[in-house]
Design a protein around this motif. Structure first.
Motif, PDB file in Angstrom:
ATOM      1  N   SER A  46      13.479  -1.069  60.877  1.00  0.00           N
ATOM      2  CA  SER A  46      14.142  -0.114  59.985  1.00  0.00           C
ATOM      3  C   SER A  46      15.451   0.432  60.529  1.00  0.00           C
ATOM      4  O   SER A  46      16.165   1.160  59.826  1.00  0.00           O
ATOM      5  N   ILE A  47      15.839   0.114  61.760  1.00  0.00           N
ATOM      6  CA  ILE A  47      17.060   0.667  62.355  1.00  0.00           C
ATOM      7  C   ILE A  47      18.280   0.092  61.641  1.00  0.00           C
ATOM      8  O   ILE A  47      18.387  -1.122  61.439  1.00  0.00           O
ATOM      9  N   THR A  48      19.221   0.960  61.252  1.00  0.00           N
ATOM     10  CA  THR A  48      20.417   0.538  60.535  1.00  0.00           C
ATOM     11  C   THR A  48      21.565   0.260  61.505  1.00  0.00           C
ATOM     12  O   THR A  48      21.538   0.672  62.668  1.00  0.00           O
ATOM     13  N   SER A  49      22.593  -0.411  61.007  1.00  0.00           N
ATOM     14  CA  SER A  49      23.758  -0.695  61.833  1.00  0.00           C
ATOM     15  C   SER A  49      24.455   0.585  62.264  1.00  0.00           C
ATOM     16  O   SER A  49      24.972   0.684  63.382  1.00  0.00           O
ATOM     17  N   GLU A  50      24.463   1.597  61.387  1.00  0.00           N
ATOM     18  CA  GLU A  50      25.074   2.881  61.740  1.00  0.00           C
ATOM     19  C   GLU A  50      24.306   3.545  62.886  1.00  0.00           C
ATOM     20  O   GLU A  50      24.909   4.135  63.796  1.00  0.00           O
ATOM     21  N   GLN A  51      22.985   3.457  62.851  1.00  0.00           N
ATOM     22  CA  GLN A  51      22.181   4.027  63.925  1.00  0.00           C
ATOM     23  C   GLN A  51      22.440   3.309  65.248  1.00  0.00           C
ATOM     24  O   GLN A  51      22.505   3.934  66.307  1.00  0.00           O
ATOM     25  N   PHE A  52      22.577   1.999  65.179  1.00  0.00           N
ATOM     26  CA  PHE A  52      22.886   1.249  66.395  1.00  0.00           C
ATOM     27  C   PHE A  52      24.238   1.676  66.970  1.00  0.00           C
ATOM     28  O   PHE A  52      24.386   1.831  68.183  1.00  0.00           O
ATOM     29  N   GLU A  53      25.208   1.871  66.102  1.00  0.00           N
ATOM     30  CA  GLU A  53      26.530   2.305  66.563  1.00  0.00           C
ATOM     31  C   GLU A  53      26.439   3.650  67.277  1.00  0.00           C
ATOM     32  O   GLU A  53      27.057   3.853  68.331  1.00  0.00           O
ATOM     33  N   GLU A  54      25.676   4.585  66.702  1.00  0.00           N
ATOM     34  CA  GLU A  54      25.508   5.897  67.320  1.00  0.00           C
ATOM     35  C   GLU A  54      24.790   5.784  68.665  1.00  0.00           C
ATOM     36  O   GLU A  54      25.155   6.451  69.644  1.00  0.00           O
ATOM     37  N   ALA A  55      23.769   4.936  68.723  1.00  0.00           N
ATOM     38  CA  ALA A  55      23.000   4.775  69.955  1.00  0.00           C
ATOM     39  C   ALA A  55      23.868   4.173  71.055  1.00  0.00           C
ATOM     40  O   ALA A  55      23.830   4.609  72.215  1.00  0.00           O
TER      41      ALA A  55
END
Length: 224
Positions: A46-55
């Motif tokens: 469920s992890i989104t590309s935006e979440q990956f960028e933030e991480a």
């Protein structure tokens, strides 16, 4: 009249930075490695590309402020997006993969190292890196050239701490003036020069006029 030797004639060794000098990441990103998103998604789809960028941005800040162990680095990024960093996921993120699937040497590196070795030039590595750097170099076929490694995660300090440079030259039993230090960060070369080392900045894009620089490692062959 006795001729004074040129600086090049005093040189006996090259101390190489690793990333940006010897090798580069396939895809252009050093940390996290290129399969980070794919590996996490296999556990948490469920992890989104935006979440990956933030991480990843949070991980970059963590790396800039400390020298964490890989598991601590991964934990911080995962917790940043609300993912439980299970032991299984952490192990998967650090699993061994062939270095050639993630990294590559620059085109001139192998030939230059082979010729320096043929000329009996001694070589070591001084790098802000994790302890597995020698294994990565071995997987890329260049580890055999280096007699010593000064690695930040092992020594507990980062360049420009003098201990990084001195660890390598001491391991070779050479004086700083007998060693040429290479780095793609000109400030770290300036620091080495201040400690008595010879230095060249590796500027693959555009040469700097502030300190001596080279555009390719092949130019080292003019110095030995």
């Amino acid at each position: 009249m006795t001729r004074r030797p040129s600086p090049q004639e005093d040189l006996r060794a090259v101390l190489f930075d690793s990333g940006g000098v010897l090798m580069q990441p396939i895809g252009g990103r050093w940390h996290p490695r290129a399969d980070f998103e794919q590996t996490v998604l296999a556990h948490v789809p469920s992890i989104t590309s935006e979440q990956f960028e933030e991480a990843i941005a949070a991980g970059d800040r963590f790396l800039a402020s400390s020298s964490p162990e890989p598991d601590d680095y991964h934990r911080l990024m995962l917790r940043h997006v609300g993912v439980d960093p299970t032991s299984e996921l952490l192990a998967d993120l650090s699993r061994d993969v062939p270095p050639a699937t993630l990294l590559e040497t620059y085109p001139e590196v192998m030939g230059t190292l082979e010729e320096l070795s043929r000329r009996s030039v001694r070589m070591a590595v001084v790098s802000d890196a994790w302890p597995n750097l020698p294994d990565l170099h071995a997987g890329l076929g260049i580890g055999r050239f280096f007699e010593a490694y000064a690695i930040s995660a092992v020594l507990g300090c980062n360049k420009p701490d003098p201990r990084m440079y001195h660890h390598a030259s001491d391991a070779l039993n050479l004086e700083p003036a007998q060693c040429l230090f290479l780095d793609d960060d000109p400030a770290l070369v300036v620091a080495a020069i201040g400690l008595g080392y010879a230095g060249r900045a590796v500027c693959r894009g555009s040469l700097t006029t502030e300190i001596p620089s080279i555009a390719s490692l092949a130019e080292l062959l003019d110095l030995f």
